[in-house]
Enzyme design. Structure first.
Site, PDB file in Angstrom:
ATOM      1  N   LYS A  60      35.736  72.010  29.879  1.00  0.00           N
ATOM      2  CA  LYS A  60      35.774  72.877  28.698  1.00  0.00           C
ATOM      3  C   LYS A  60      36.944  73.840  28.823  1.00  0.00           C
ATOM      4  CE  LYS A  60      33.060  76.585  28.021  1.00  0.00           C
ATOM      5  NZ  LYS A  60      33.889  77.705  27.464  1.00  0.00           N
TER       6      LYS A  60
ATOM      7  N   ASP B 280      35.999  80.620   9.409  1.00  0.00           N
ATOM      8  CA  ASP B 280      36.903  81.090   8.353  1.00  0.00           C
ATOM      9  C   ASP B 280      36.440  80.447   7.053  1.00  0.00           C
ATOM     10  OD1 ASP B 280      39.259  82.070   6.943  1.00  0.00           O
ATOM     11  OD2 ASP B 280      40.217  82.196   8.913  1.00  0.00           O
TER      12      ASP B 280
END
Length: 231
Positions: free
Chosen positions: A33, A66
């Site tokens: 990750k 967003d």
């Protein structure tokens, strides 16, 4: 032997240190990750090197949020890097936009439910609605699945309840906040051991500091893999 149920978080300052850590772990770890903390330190370059040169799987932990058009454009750009997993916030409009951006690629979109470092008092500070944290996580997971998420991010303490949702069939559950027995909790508040997280329905566990901060990093990773193999 590696086990891609274990995802190691490369929570180090830059790509050089990340590459050094990956080289130390060697064949023991197949899945990494890379998060926001690495973004300005060469995170994309490291992702490409680990993928192309070392054959590793990559989880890019961006937690995008967003308006839909912006999320779709961002994900479309990220999808060109041949990544495996990407996180966005679990709000349905974000999930739908991210799935559109990833269309035609193998990139899996994972929706974040509630961060494992947060508890009810933190949610109160954020003015989020009343309710027990596990209940809110399960509800957000269900809505993310309904919006098309390939999987969700949730604490291991909620994994079993999420796996019990009909919508979770064929979807991924990825759990951070995993700590081997005796490991320090750090800033994590909703945790479990690797074996219990997988037993409760998680497909992948994310482990960072218990491996990064170990004197023997490879040994720490191998101990977790051995624990998973014993299930």
């Amino acid at each position: 032997m590696s086990d891609d149920r274990l995802i190691v978080a490369l929570d180090v300052p830059n790509a050089l240190e990340g590459l050094k850590m990956a080289e130390t772990l060697g064949e023991a770890v197949s899945f990494y990750k890379i998060g926001l903390g690495m973004l300005t330190g060469g995170g994309f370059a490291l992702a490409n090197e680990l993928k192309a040169e070392m054959g590793k799987r990559i989880f890019l932990d961006m937690k995008l949020f967003d308006i839909g058009a912006t999320v779709e454009a961002a994900v479309r750009g990220l999808a060109q890097f041949d990544l495996d997993f990407l996180t966005v916030h679990g709000d349905p409009h974000v999930i739908r936009a991210a799935k559109e951006g990833a269309s035609g690629t193998n990139l899996k979109i994972l929706g974040v439910t509630i961060l494992t470092s947060l508890d009810r008092s933190d949610l109160d500070d954020c003015m989020l609605r009343d309710g027990a944290v596990p209940d809110l996580v399960i509800e957000r997971a269900g809505r993310a699945f309904d919006a098309g998420a390939d999987g969700i991010i949730a604490s291991p303490q909620e994994a079993a309840a999420i796996r019990a949702l009909p919508e979770s069939k064929g979807r991924l559950i990825v759990t951070p906040g995993v700590r081997p027995s005796g490991a320090a909790l750090g800033d994590q508040k909703r945790v479990a051991t690797p074996a219990s997280a997988i037993a409760d329905g998680a497909d992948h566990i994310v482990v960072g500091r218990p491996i990064r901060d170990a004197q023997d990093r490879k040994g720490a990773a191998e101990a977790i893999i051995a624990e998973l193999a014993a299930l």
